[in-house]
Design an enzyme around this catalytic site. Structure first.
Site, PDB file in Angstrom:
ATOM      1  N   SER A 283      33.100 -61.036 -67.217  1.00 42.09           N
ATOM      2  CA  SER A 283      31.782 -60.623 -67.705  1.00 42.09           C
ATOM      3  C   SER A 283      31.683 -59.101 -67.687  1.00 42.09           C
ATOM      4  O   SER A 283      32.379 -58.442 -66.902  1.00 42.09           O
ATOM      5  CB  SER A 283      30.689 -61.202 -66.798  1.00 42.09           C
ATOM      6  OG  SER A 283      29.430 -60.616 -67.094  1.00 42.09           O
TER       7      SER A 283
ATOM      8  N   TYR B  65      27.015 -62.517 -58.278  1.00 40.68           N
ATOM      9  CA  TYR B  65      27.644 -62.730 -59.592  1.00 40.68           C
ATOM     10  C   TYR B  65      28.471 -61.515 -60.007  1.00 40.68           C
ATOM     11  O   TYR B  65      29.617 -61.641 -60.449  1.00 40.68           O
ATOM     12  CB  TYR B  65      26.558 -63.022 -60.631  1.00 40.68           C
ATOM     13  CG  TYR B  65      27.084 -63.325 -62.022  1.00 40.68           C
ATOM     14  CD1 TYR B  65      27.512 -64.606 -62.359  1.00 40.68           C
ATOM     15  CD2 TYR B  65      27.140 -62.337 -63.004  1.00 40.68           C
ATOM     16  CE1 TYR B  65      27.987 -64.892 -63.637  1.00 40.68           C
ATOM     17  CE2 TYR B  65      27.610 -62.611 -64.268  1.00 40.68           C
ATOM     18  CZ  TYR B  65      28.032 -63.897 -64.592  1.00 40.68           C
ATOM     19  OH  TYR B  65      28.506 -64.171 -65.856  1.00 40.68           O
TER      20      TYR B  65
ATOM     21  N   LYS C  74      32.565 -61.530 -60.663  1.00 35.98           N
ATOM     22  CA  LYS C  74      33.234 -61.282 -61.955  1.00 35.98           C
ATOM     23  C   LYS C  74      34.232 -60.130 -61.839  1.00 35.98           C
ATOM     24  O   LYS C  74      35.262 -60.130 -62.521  1.00 35.98           O
ATOM     25  CB  LYS C  74      32.195 -61.036 -63.045  1.00 35.98           C
ATOM     26  CG  LYS C  74      31.400 -62.299 -63.394  1.00 35.98           C
ATOM     27  CD  LYS C  74      32.314 -63.405 -63.925  1.00 35.98           C
ATOM     28  CE  LYS C  74      31.554 -64.661 -64.317  1.00 35.98           C
ATOM     29  NZ  LYS C  74      32.411 -65.717 -64.869  1.00 35.98           N
TER      30      LYS C  74
HETATM   31  P1  NDP Z   1      26.073 -72.345 -68.734  1.00 34.57           P
HETATM   32  O1  NDP Z   1      25.183 -72.330 -67.541  1.00 34.57           O
HETATM   33  O2  NDP Z   1      25.512 -72.658 -70.063  1.00 34.57           O
HETATM   34  O3  NDP Z   1      27.310 -73.336 -68.470  1.00 34.57           O
HETATM   35  C1  NDP Z   1      27.988 -73.331 -67.256  1.00 34.57           C
HETATM   36  C2  NDP Z   1      29.100 -74.371 -67.313  1.00 34.57           C
HETATM   37  O4  NDP Z   1      29.810 -74.367 -66.070  1.00 34.57           O
HETATM   38  C3  NDP Z   1      28.602 -75.781 -67.537  1.00 34.57           C
HETATM   39  O5  NDP Z   1      29.437 -76.415 -68.456  1.00 34.57           O
HETATM   40  C4  NDP Z   1      28.724 -76.426 -66.158  1.00 34.57           C
HETATM   41  O6  NDP Z   1      28.951 -77.824 -66.311  1.00 34.57           O
HETATM   42  C5  NDP Z   1      29.962 -75.709 -65.630  1.00 34.57           C
HETATM   43  N1  NDP Z   1      30.073 -75.729 -64.168  1.00 34.57           N
HETATM   44  C6  NDP Z   1      29.239 -75.161 -63.245  1.00 34.57           C
HETATM   45  N2  NDP Z   1      29.675 -75.444 -62.013  1.00 34.57           N
HETATM   46  C7  NDP Z   1      30.812 -76.184 -62.150  1.00 34.57           C
HETATM   47  C8  NDP Z   1      31.720 -76.774 -61.235  1.00 34.57           C
HETATM   48  N3  NDP Z   1      31.546 -76.670 -59.901  1.00 34.57           N
HETATM   49  N4  NDP Z   1      32.786 -77.466 -61.729  1.00 34.57           N
HETATM   50  C9  NDP Z   1      32.966 -77.573 -63.070  1.00 34.57           C
HETATM   51  N5  NDP Z   1      32.142 -77.040 -63.980  1.00 34.57           N
HETATM   52  C10 NDP Z   1      31.066 -76.365 -63.524  1.00 34.57           C
HETATM   53  O7  NDP Z   1      26.769 -70.911 -68.713  1.00 34.57           O
HETATM   54  P2  NDP Z   1      27.429 -70.031 -69.894  1.00 34.57           P
HETATM   55  O8  NDP Z   1      27.971 -70.894 -70.957  1.00 34.57           O
HETATM   56  O9  NDP Z   1      26.489 -68.949 -70.221  1.00 34.57           O
HETATM   57  O10 NDP Z   1      28.629 -69.360 -69.071  1.00 34.57           O
HETATM   58  C11 NDP Z   1      29.978 -69.753 -69.199  1.00 34.57           C
HETATM   59  C12 NDP Z   1      30.858 -68.682 -68.566  1.00 34.57           C
HETATM   60  O11 NDP Z   1      30.657 -67.452 -69.259  1.00 34.57           O
HETATM   61  C13 NDP Z   1      30.506 -68.384 -67.107  1.00 34.57           C
HETATM   62  O12 NDP Z   1      31.683 -68.112 -66.381  1.00 34.57           O
HETATM   63  C14 NDP Z   1      29.649 -67.141 -67.200  1.00 34.57           C
HETATM   64  O13 NDP Z   1      29.670 -66.398 -66.028  1.00 34.57           O
HETATM   65  C15 NDP Z   1      30.328 -66.425 -68.355  1.00 34.57           C
HETATM   66  N6  NDP Z   1      29.483 -65.443 -69.013  1.00 34.57           N
HETATM   67  C16 NDP Z   1      28.328 -65.788 -69.662  1.00 34.57           C
HETATM   68  C17 NDP Z   1      27.563 -64.824 -70.303  1.00 34.57           C
HETATM   69  C18 NDP Z   1      26.306 -65.149 -71.040  1.00 34.57           C
HETATM   70  O14 NDP Z   1      25.605 -64.195 -71.444  1.00 34.57           O
HETATM   71  N7  NDP Z   1      25.952 -66.403 -71.254  1.00 34.57           N
HETATM   72  C19 NDP Z   1      27.966 -63.412 -70.286  1.00 34.57           C
HETATM   73  C20 NDP Z   1      29.199 -63.155 -69.599  1.00 34.57           C
HETATM   74  C21 NDP Z   1      29.922 -64.138 -68.995  1.00 34.57           C
HETATM   75  P3  NDP Z   1      28.454 -78.932 -65.221  1.00 34.57           P
HETATM   76  O15 NDP Z   1      27.175 -78.413 -64.619  1.00 34.57           O
HETATM   77  O16 NDP Z   1      28.305 -80.172 -66.019  1.00 34.57           O
HETATM   78  O17 NDP Z   1      29.563 -79.016 -64.220  1.00 34.57           O
END
Ligand code: NDP
Length: 255
Positions: free
Chosen positions: A147, A162, A166
């Site tokens: 990130s 967070y 990252k």
């Molecule tokens: P969301 O909150 O939309 O999705 C998060 C995902 O992580 C879900 O699919 C969730 O699925 C999964 N997850 C969480 N905990 C676990 C676990 N213990 N085991 C397996 N899966 C898990 O987040 P984003 O799509 O926004 O983020 C995705 C990635 O991108 C992250 O790493 C985030 O830090 C990074 N990011 C996002 C940005 C943004 O602006 N959106 C910017 C920069 C980086 P479930 O709960 O079903 O397990």
């Protein structure tokens, strides 16, 4: 190899952690569109099934794996299931992540630990389990989703755990890249800026000033806009690239 051919992933086996929503969903679709067989790994089974069905409806190939990246035994099971059903893993996308907004003095230990457990230990468990197979086969690419928070401190919301997590993802990317390059395993990271997902409420008025107006492009991104870059990192198109952290943020970190 032709230029466009280098982006093709026909028949390659990919796992996207957190592939059932947000960025992970877009990554899963992008990989499938490029020809990969994709495993959607996450905890919420029904959401994973929906993404897999959507991919199959579009002519792609996808399966689901119930996965909690914080649990080594769940990660080991994931590797076994995918290897049995699709074959050995060629592409690992470490995308699962969590974020909480809270000033440092108010962050409870449980929250700090959860963020590190998912964002850092989760990447570690998956990289180690899948990396072992890749190193043995002398082939594979790993893409860690970092990130801009690994470089800058976001505002107005505070999110110390967070941000630190990252930065750890970026440095782990470089460590693994250096160690596994001799085994033909590449490890890169993507560092997105503000992208519209459940995690990043980009439409909320209190964030407009700092998240949108501060960005040179004056807008947030959509998950689909990151798909082509993910395919680039996953494919032979980036074959001389390892240990890089690719920033995609509409210019946010320029100022
Ligand atoms: P969301 O909150 O939309 O999705 C998060 C995902 O992580 C879900 O699919 C969730 O699925 C999964 N997850 C969480 N905990 C676990 C676990 N213990 N085991 C397996 N899966 C898990 O987040 P984003 O799509 O926004 O983020 C995705 C990635 O991108 C992250 O790493 C985030 O830090 C990074 N990011 C996002 C940005 C943004 O602006 N959106 C910017 C920069 C980086 P479930 O709960 O079903 O397990």
């Amino acid at each position: 190899m032709g230029v466009l051919q280098a982006f093709e992933l026909t028949g390659r086996v990919a796992i996207v952690t957190g592939g059932n929503m947000g960025l992970g969903e877009a990554f899963s679709h992008a990989l499938a569109e490029a020809g990969a067989h994709v495993a959607i790994g996450a905890r919420t089974h029904d959401l994973s099934v929906k993404v897999a069905r959507d991919i199959e409806a579009g002519g792609g190939k996808a399966i689901t794996v119930d996965l909690d990246v914080t649990k080594p035994e769940s990660v080991e099971r994931m590797v076994e299931t995918i290897t049995n059903q699709l074959g050995p893993i060629d592409i690992l996308v470490n995308n699962a992540g969590v974020c909480y907004h809270k000033p440092a003095l108010e962050v409870p230990d449980e929250q700090w630990n959860e963020v590190f457990d998912v964002n850092v230990n989760g990447v570690w468990h998956c990289a180690q389990a899948v990396g072992r197979q890749m190193v043995e086969r002398r082939s594979g690419t790993i893409i860690n989703i970092g990130s801009i928070s690994g470089f800058i401190v976001n505002r107005p919301q505070m999110q110390p755990a967070y941000n630190a997590s990252k930065a750890a993802v970026h440095q782990l990317t470089k460590s693994l890249a250096a160690e596994w390059a001799p085994f033909n395993v590449r490890v890169n990271a993507m560092a997105p800026g503000y992208i519209k997902t459940l995690m990043a409420p980009v439409d909320r008025p209190e964030f407009r000033r700092n998240w949108i107006e501060d960005a040179p492009m004056q807008r947030y991104g959509m998950p689909e806009e990151l798909g082509p870059t993910l395919v680039y990192l996953a494919s032979d198109a980036s074959r001389f690239m390892t240990g890089s952290v690719l920033v995609i943020d509409g210019g946010y970190t320029l100022w």
